[in-house]
Write a protein that holds these residues in place. Sequence first.
Motif, PDB file in Angstrom:
ATOM      1  N   CYS A   1       0.940  -1.379   0.131  1.00 45.56           N
ATOM      2  CA  CYS A   1       0.032  -0.257   0.303  1.00 45.56           C
ATOM      3  C   CYS A   1       0.785   1.236  -0.425  1.00 45.56           C
ATOM      4  O   CYS A   1       0.039   2.699  -0.450  1.00 45.56           O
ATOM      5  N   ARG A   2       2.133   1.055   0.570  1.00 47.75           N
ATOM      6  CA  ARG A   2       2.762   2.160   0.364  1.00 47.75           C
ATOM      7  C   ARG A   2       3.030   2.698  -0.927  1.00 47.75           C
ATOM      8  O   ARG A   2       3.423   3.543  -1.558  1.00 47.75           O
ATOM      9  N   MET A   3       3.361   1.407  -1.880  1.00 51.81           N
ATOM     10  CA  MET A   3       3.811   1.411  -3.789  1.00 51.81           C
ATOM     11  C   MET A   3       2.653   2.133  -3.715  1.00 51.81           C
ATOM     12  O   MET A   3       3.058   2.659  -4.829  1.00 51.81           O
ATOM     13  N   ILE A   4       2.288   1.646  -3.677  1.00 51.08           N
ATOM     14  CA  ILE A   4       0.282   2.251  -3.831  1.00 51.08           C
ATOM     15  C   ILE A   4       0.283   4.170  -3.520  1.00 51.08           C
ATOM     16  O   ILE A   4      -0.404   4.084  -4.791  1.00 51.08           O
TER      17      ILE A   4
ATOM     18  N   LYS B   1       2.105   6.630  -1.568  1.00 48.50           N
ATOM     19  CA  LYS B   1       2.968   7.182  -0.323  1.00 48.50           C
ATOM     20  C   LYS B   1       2.122   8.430   0.825  1.00 48.50           C
ATOM     21  O   LYS B   1       2.553   8.267   1.734  1.00 48.50           O
ATOM     22  N   GLU B   2       1.521   9.213  -0.028  1.00 52.31           N
ATOM     23  CA  GLU B   2       0.746  10.241   1.258  1.00 52.31           C
ATOM     24  C   GLU B   2       0.024   9.216   2.034  1.00 52.31           C
ATOM     25  O   GLU B   2       0.037   9.776   3.165  1.00 52.31           O
ATOM     26  N   ARG B   3      -1.164   8.575   1.742  1.00 58.35           N
ATOM     27  CA  ARG B   3      -1.551   8.109   2.907  1.00 58.35           C
ATOM     28  C   ARG B   3      -2.138   6.618   2.293  1.00 58.35           C
ATOM     29  O   ARG B   3      -2.604   6.259   1.591  1.00 58.35           O
ATOM     30  N   TRP B   4      -0.676   5.818   2.555  1.00 60.29           N
ATOM     31  CA  TRP B   4      -0.880   4.842   2.418  1.00 60.29           C
ATOM     32  C   TRP B   4      -1.304   3.006   4.333  1.00 60.29           C
ATOM     33  O   TRP B   4      -1.087   2.283   4.066  1.00 60.29           O
ATOM     34  N   ALA B   5      -2.027   3.805   5.017  1.00 62.34           N
ATOM     35  CA  ALA B   5      -2.472   2.870   6.114  1.00 62.34           C
ATOM     36  C   ALA B   5      -3.523   1.331   5.146  1.00 62.34           C
ATOM     37  O   ALA B   5      -4.655   2.615   4.825  1.00 62.34           O
ATOM     38  N   PRO B   6      -3.578   0.659   5.101  1.00 65.94           N
ATOM     39  CA  PRO B   6      -3.942  -0.304   4.170  1.00 65.94           C
ATOM     40  C   PRO B   6      -5.560  -0.998   5.083  1.00 65.94           C
ATOM     41  O   PRO B   6      -5.602  -1.914   5.454  1.00 65.94           O
ATOM     42  N   LEU B   7      -6.359   0.004   5.086  1.00 66.08           N
ATOM     43  CA  LEU B   7      -7.606  -0.412   5.741  1.00 66.08           C
ATOM     44  C   LEU B   7      -8.374  -1.304   5.675  1.00 66.08           C
ATOM     45  O   LEU B   7      -8.588  -2.296   6.125  1.00 66.08           O
TER      46      LEU B   7
ATOM     47  N   THR C   1      -9.252  -6.447  -2.347  1.00 66.15           N
ATOM     48  CA  THR C   1      -9.163  -5.460  -1.170  1.00 66.15           C
ATOM     49  C   THR C   1      -7.843  -4.157  -1.358  1.00 66.15           C
ATOM     50  O   THR C   1      -7.568  -3.080  -1.077  1.00 66.15           O
ATOM     51  N   LEU C   2      -6.829  -4.439  -2.577  1.00 72.01           N
ATOM     52  CA  LEU C   2      -5.834  -3.947  -3.100  1.00 72.01           C
ATOM     53  C   LEU C   2      -5.964  -2.804  -3.817  1.00 72.01           C
ATOM     54  O   LEU C   2      -6.180  -2.097  -3.940  1.00 72.01           O
ATOM     55  N   SER C   3      -7.316  -2.881  -4.588  1.00 75.05           N
ATOM     56  CA  SER C   3      -7.394  -2.749  -5.528  1.00 75.05           C
ATOM     57  C   SER C   3      -8.529  -1.212  -5.268  1.00 75.05           C
ATOM     58  O   SER C   3      -8.989  -0.401  -5.782  1.00 75.05           O
ATOM     59  N   MET C   4      -8.925  -2.078  -3.696  1.00 72.82           N
ATOM     60  CA  MET C   4     -10.191  -1.015  -3.370  1.00 72.82           C
ATOM     61  C   MET C   4      -8.995  -0.026  -2.487  1.00 72.82           C
ATOM     62  O   MET C   4      -9.190   1.337  -2.565  1.00 72.82           O
ATOM     63  N   GLN C   5      -7.649  -0.348  -2.258  1.00 72.61           N
ATOM     64  CA  GLN C   5      -7.173   0.924  -1.335  1.00 72.61           C
ATOM     65  C   GLN C   5      -6.128   1.281  -3.003  1.00 72.61           C
ATOM     66  O   GLN C   5      -6.534   2.421  -2.927  1.00 72.61           O
ATOM     67  N   VAL C   6      -6.540   1.362  -4.139  1.00 73.49           N
ATOM     68  CA  VAL C   6      -6.316   1.803  -5.591  1.00 73.49           C
ATOM     69  C   VAL C   6      -7.810   2.939  -5.394  1.00 73.49           C
ATOM     70  O   VAL C   6      -7.414   4.119  -5.726  1.00 73.49           O
ATOM     71  N   VAL C   7      -8.806   2.463  -5.400  1.00 72.87           N
ATOM     72  CA  VAL C   7      -9.785   3.135  -5.424  1.00 72.87           C
ATOM     73  C   VAL C   7      -9.638   4.808  -4.661  1.00 72.87           C
ATOM     74  O   VAL C   7     -10.017   5.641  -4.511  1.00 72.87           O
ATOM     75  N   TYR C   8      -9.033   4.071  -2.967  1.00 73.18           N
ATOM     76  CA  TYR C   8      -9.583   5.252  -1.905  1.00 73.18           C
ATOM     77  C   TYR C   8      -8.861   6.125  -2.469  1.00 73.18           C
ATOM     78  O   TYR C   8      -8.838   7.255  -2.715  1.00 73.18           O
ATOM     79  N   THR C   9      -7.691   5.306  -2.949  1.00 70.62           N
ATOM     80  CA  THR C   9      -6.496   6.669  -2.776  1.00 70.62           C
ATOM     81  C   THR C   9      -6.775   7.765  -3.835  1.00 70.62           C
ATOM     82  O   THR C   9      -5.870   8.831  -4.068  1.00 70.62           O
ATOM     83  N   THR C  10      -7.430   7.349  -5.187  1.00 67.89           N
ATOM     84  CA  THR C  10      -7.716   8.104  -6.377  1.00 67.89           C
ATOM     85  C   THR C  10      -8.504   9.171  -5.499  1.00 67.89           C
ATOM     86  O   THR C  10      -8.724  10.414  -5.975  1.00 67.89           O
ATOM     87  N   LEU C  11      -9.230   8.549  -4.672  1.00 71.18           N
ATOM     88  CA  LEU C  11     -10.831   9.745  -4.329  1.00 71.18           C
ATOM     89  C   LEU C  11     -10.450   9.843  -3.473  1.00 71.18           C
ATOM     90  O   LEU C  11     -11.393  10.800  -3.196  1.00 71.18           O
ATOM     91  N   ARG C  12      -9.651  10.044  -2.751  1.00 68.35           N
ATOM     92  CA  ARG C  12      -9.738  10.158  -1.023  1.00 68.35           C
ATOM     93  C   ARG C  12      -9.877  11.530  -0.691  1.00 68.35           C
ATOM     94  O   ARG C  12      -9.932  12.063   0.535  1.00 68.35           O
TER      95      ARG C  12
END
Length: 523
Positions: free
Chosen positions: A89-92, A94-100, A317-328
Amino acid sequence: MSLFLIVLHVRVLVHAGPLWRDEVSSFHVATAPNLQAFLNSLVLDPFPILFVTVLRVWIALGFGSSDFGLRLLGFLIGTSLLGAIWVCCRMIDKERWAPLWPLALFALTPVTLTEGDSLRAYGLGLIGIVMSFGLLSRLAFRPWRLGTAIAAAIAALIAVQSLYLNSLILFAICLAGIIVSLPRKQFGPLAGILFVGLIAALSLLPYAGIMRNAHDQLALQREFQAVSDGMPSLISAATFRGTAAKIGCFLLFSFGLIMVTVPSLRRSLFARIKGGSDSLVFAVIVVVVGAITTFGFLWSSGLHSSRYRLPLMAAATLSMQVVYTTLRKNIGLSVVNLVGSGLAAAAFIPSSYHLSELRKTNCDLAAVVVANSAAQDDLVIVNRFTHAPTFQRYYRGTAPWTSVPAVGEHLQHRAYLARSVMLNPDAIQDILLRIESELKAGHKVFLVGRFPLSEMGRPLSITPTPQSGSSWRLGIYLNIWRSQIVNLLGQHAVQVVKIALNESQPIDPQEKEDVLVFSGWKD
């Protein structure tokens, strides 16, 4: 959440106890006496070579002399998976990488906790696929670096050399990376992704013969089930119930209603989606292609256990993390992300906490009780030959024993050996005659397994009928043979006693055995 997960992994390490049958099989493969025996054992093990090689090294280091020492390897792999999720998730982002979401919907699920820490290849394979996701997404969206491509290739090799099903998810990730790289004409990342996929694919070629030889054993384990029946297991949605589920549904409905009725929020959301279109396309392709290939393979092969969907759960779930980082940056989505992941975690905590205290098997206790109670002239019968590997590992008694059906050695699951037995209408006639002979001679018969006493004396309603092709059902035959034994004993045994196993903690139902002792004979 991560600290709580570490506590759960410690609880699994402390409470799991002896090895159960699948783990006994792994131990047998890892301790094969020579290279030829090692390779032959792989045919009967549903995994590539990497994990059993790691296990063999672990045993060579001196940790294989006790069950706890072996379980320590599973604990290290399971906790390393948590670290892999954080790194990915840090590689996805770096700013907000807490893998909730990956923690709440993947790492905290009961199946990930138990399978990831088991003496099987799932934990190591999941580490590989998680790192592959992060490194390949980095290749697709960051400036080209040779080191990243090499690291991605190594992660991909770990993934596919641990779990065959990881190849399907790796294909989905590589395809997503290629699709988002092509329009931007980023040929460096494109070449790197193709290189990773090619290396992983070529590494699987030596297993072509093994997979072909394993076809018959796979057919015996088929369970026909609709594809839709397995869909909830993508994120283990079946476990969402009670108050957490109601609150979650209410929040999602409220968020959707607000987005529809407030134009400024709706425009902001659409702008975020448009600005992060490549990332969203990447995430959607991974989930869609991964789901199609995974469920397609599982449906065609007749395998429906939730453990087989773990790679897909990780990627989703990692894809959900990608979506979140895009819209965060949308405050509404940030609130939904925080609250939603918290509710998801709360929904899984009770079941995961309960499973973390389960003993994997009580077959070792059954083996000790039988060894202490059975005389040399008594007969011991293990209900299912698929459970016999565990019994054999821990049995030290003098009484002879056999499985149902009798298939020779019990170092690994050898379902294919039962095929010839299934063709015989009198498959267990020898065992039935031995039971009769022992009881008439005044000896005892010990049954190890699940033998419902309610079946005793009940006339058989079905008889074994050979099946062919992909319609073989080993489980049906095992139940028939059990019924034949129980029916014989119910009609003719004079006395039956159930022996207590002195269980001090809950037992995992997948290998919870009873011990029944029958004596005397009546016509």
